[in-house]
Each structure stands twice: as C-alpha cells, then as structure tokens.
Design an enzyme around this catalytic site. Structure first.
Site, PDB file in Angstrom:
ATOM      1  CE  LYS A  55     -19.262  -8.596  18.102  1.00 16.15           C
ATOM      2  NZ  LYS A  55     -18.851  -8.602  19.516  1.00 16.15           N
TER       3      LYS A  55
ATOM      4  CE1 TYR B 278       7.914  -0.827  -0.982  1.00 15.32           C
ATOM      5  CE2 TYR B 278       5.870  -1.831  -0.224  1.00 15.32           C
ATOM      6  CZ  TYR B 278       6.530  -0.852  -0.946  1.00 15.32           C
ATOM      7  OH  TYR B 278       5.810   0.088  -1.642  1.00 15.32           O
TER       8      TYR B 278
END
EC number: 5.1.1.1
Length: 367
Positions: A37, A263
């Site tokens: 998966k 940032y």
C-alpha cells in the site's frame, strides 16, 4: 551511482534479500502476503509487486481500491486484498478481480448486494475481525451475524479470515498480544464451523512473523520488513533498506555571526557558519518536523544538521568543517544512514518518513 538531482533509488536486490529473510522465518507451507500500500511504502508499487511475483509471493495487500487498480493496470496477476474498501468502489473491485476486506455489517450487506447484482458466484472476500486494535473489524460477538448472512447467499465465499496485532513488536505487551491471538483463534474457528469450509487464516505482521511463530497460521503478512525495517535494532541489522533518498547541494553560503537563515529567522549563526541549500523540502516529504537541527543528512561520509525551518522546496544544512562543493551528493536516508535514525531524531518513525516521499521525487529502479 552518484546523484545529479533529487532521486529515490529503489534497490530490488535489497527487496529480494528482505523477502527471503522473512520467508525463512515461517514454515514453507505458510503463504506469504506482501503489503504494498501507499506506493509500496513510498517507493514504486508496480515495480516491487512484479519482482515479488517472480519470488512467488502468494498474495498482495493494498489499502484502497485505487491502489489495487494501479497494480492490475501494471500487469500484476496475483490476488490483491483491499484492506479498507469503500462501498462506492465495489463495482471496480469486482471488475478488476480484487479481494475486499469485509469489516462490518454495512460493508458485508452492500458487497453481497453488489456481488448478486453482478451475478457472481463465490466471489472471494476476506473477513476482518477486531481483536483489540479497535480500528476496523467485526467484533467477536458479531460472528453469528456473519455466519447467518453468509449462509443466505452463494454470491460470495470467504477466502480468508484475518485480524491485526496492535503491539507485536513490544515485549511489554506480550500478554495483550497473546490475548489477541487467542481471541482470533476462537472467533475464526467459530465462523469456520458455521460456514462449513476452511479459508486462509492470517494474523501476523512483520513483527508478528518474528516474535510469534505460534500465530503464523495459514498465511503471514509483511509490510515494513520488506522495505528494510524491522521495528528493532537487532532485526534492522538483518534487513537492507530498499529506498535511498539522495539529492545534491544547490548552493553554498558563508553566513556571518549574527546573520539568520530561512523563514522566520529560525536559525541564527552564533559564529561564522557555512551552509548549503538542497533542492527538496516539505512538498517532497521532508516535513517541517525535521528542521531546527532535529536531524541530519550525510555528505561525503559526514553528518550535517538541517537548520532553520524546512521550506516547501528547499532545506538548508550546516556544512561547517565538511569538505564539499556545489553539486556534491547528499544522502538523507538509505543503506548507510537509516530512515529509522533520521526519523527517530525528529520524534517520528520510519513508516511516516518513507511513505511521505512525494511523487514528484524521481524514482530510479536499481536492479
């Protein structure tokens, strides 16, 4: 081969090694199911499934119908169990010969209706039992309801009965795991007696394979172990990571004492510092939790911490004292630097890290 861009290298020989190691831990008569998966835990589901088919894996499992459809479209022919099917996709499941996990009365009722509407006879399903994980599955007291509904239709047939261990890697939870095993034995046998035939029983995940041989039953499932991680340092030494995430240095900066990087100025240089900018960020799966010197990457055999805030498309690292240049290869995780280590340093787990690698990162299959 040295990287010239951001790339996830996928080593199929490592996959084969891991599969053979795990298969060696079970009786040869026990079937093996490979869990692929989430793009095969962040790698390439079709490429891995095709290699596993050559290794004669018996079954595959995916989370959602779309993932099973992608395998069928890629040419995978072995049975594919859809672990969390939704009723909106039952027609697709039948059209693509996928095997649904039936985990509730709602799902059972609606899948029977779909199978009957498609004139199916003995369409294979797996019944999911809830033995204590309390996530999906029929509760033990619903066994009579399951039996009654199965006896009323010939449109479906139980190909498997399974459950999921909650803490098979944790020795402190052995009593709980043993209670799960015992509950599974009792409820599955009650259902088998009621339907009158013997489906596959499967319970063990990777850690269950290694720690609870008495619970291997007819089939075992392995997910994280296939990809090189075994939930313990001892087992990790026996496995080889399949994926190696590499990138390069885009630019080098010389930061003076007192200057900031990134940032919100979350890194401020306490002394003159040499930094490098790398071309990947949280949009590529290296999430913000890995910033602020929580973990590090490898350059020419040396560790360099990630500094400041991780950006969407870039991260910055401290390369002070490391002999490197722009264009040099950087390894985030892989064989020489474990994803488990990278993730643990930031307070998460290898599962989350490797399945987060964005689909915009180039995949390169290594034969």
């Amino acid at each position: 081969m040295k990287a010239s861009e951001t790339v996830l290298e996928i080593d199929l020989k490592a996959l084969e090694h891991n599969y053979r190691y795990l298969a060696s831990k079970v009786n040869s008569q026990v079937k093996k199911l490979a869990v692929i998966k989430a793009f095969a835990y962040g790698s390439d589901s079709v490429a891995l499934a095709k290699r596993l088919e050559k290794l004669e894996v018996d079954y595959f499992a995916v989370a959602y119908t779309k993932e099973g459809v992608a395998l069928r479209d890629g040419g995978v022919t072995k049975p594919i169990l859809v672990l969390h099917p939704q009723s909106a996709h039952f027609q697709e499941i039948i059209d693509r010969c996928l095997t649904p996990s039936i985990y509730s009365d709602f799902v059972l009722t609606h899948f029977i209706a779909s199978a009957e509407a498609n004139n199916q006879q003995h369409y294979p399903i797996h019944l999911k039992l809830n033995t204590g994980l309390n996530r999906l599955g029929f509760d033990p007291d619903e066994a009579p309801l399951i039996i009654e509904k199965l006896q009323q239709t010939s449109s479906i047939k139980v190909d498997g009965i399974f459950s999921h261990l909650a803490a098979s890697e944790d020795p402190e939870e052995k009593e709980f795991t043993t209670s799960q095993i015992n509950t599974f034995k009792k409820v599955s046998e009650d259902i088998i007696a009621g339907i009158g035939y013997q489906p596959l029983k499967h319970l063990c995940n990777t850690s269950g394979i290694l720690n609870y041989p008495e619970a291997h039953f007819d089939m075992v499932r392995t997910g994280i172990g296939l990809y090189g991680y075994g939930n313990s340092d001892e087992i990790d030494k026996q496995l080889i990571p399949v994926g190696t995430l590499k990138t390069i240095i885009s630019q080098i900066h010389h930061i003076k004492e007192g200057e900031s990087v990134g940032y919100n100025r979350k890194f401020k240089a306490e002394k003159d510092t040499k930094t490098a900018t790398l071309p990947l960020g949280h949009a590529d799966g290296i999430n913000r939790i890995y910033g602020k010197q929580k973990t590090n990457v490898s350059i020419n055999g040396h560790l360099a911490p990630i500094i400041g805030n991780v950006c969407m498309d870039m991260i910055m690292i401290d390369i002070s004292g490391i002999n490197c240049k722009e264009g040099d290869e950087v390894i985030l995780f892989g064989k020489e630097k474990s994803a488990e280590e990278f993730a643990h340093n930031a307070g998460t787990i290898s599962y989350e890290l490797i399945t987060s690698v964005s689909q915009r990162v180039k995949r390169k299959i290594i034969e």
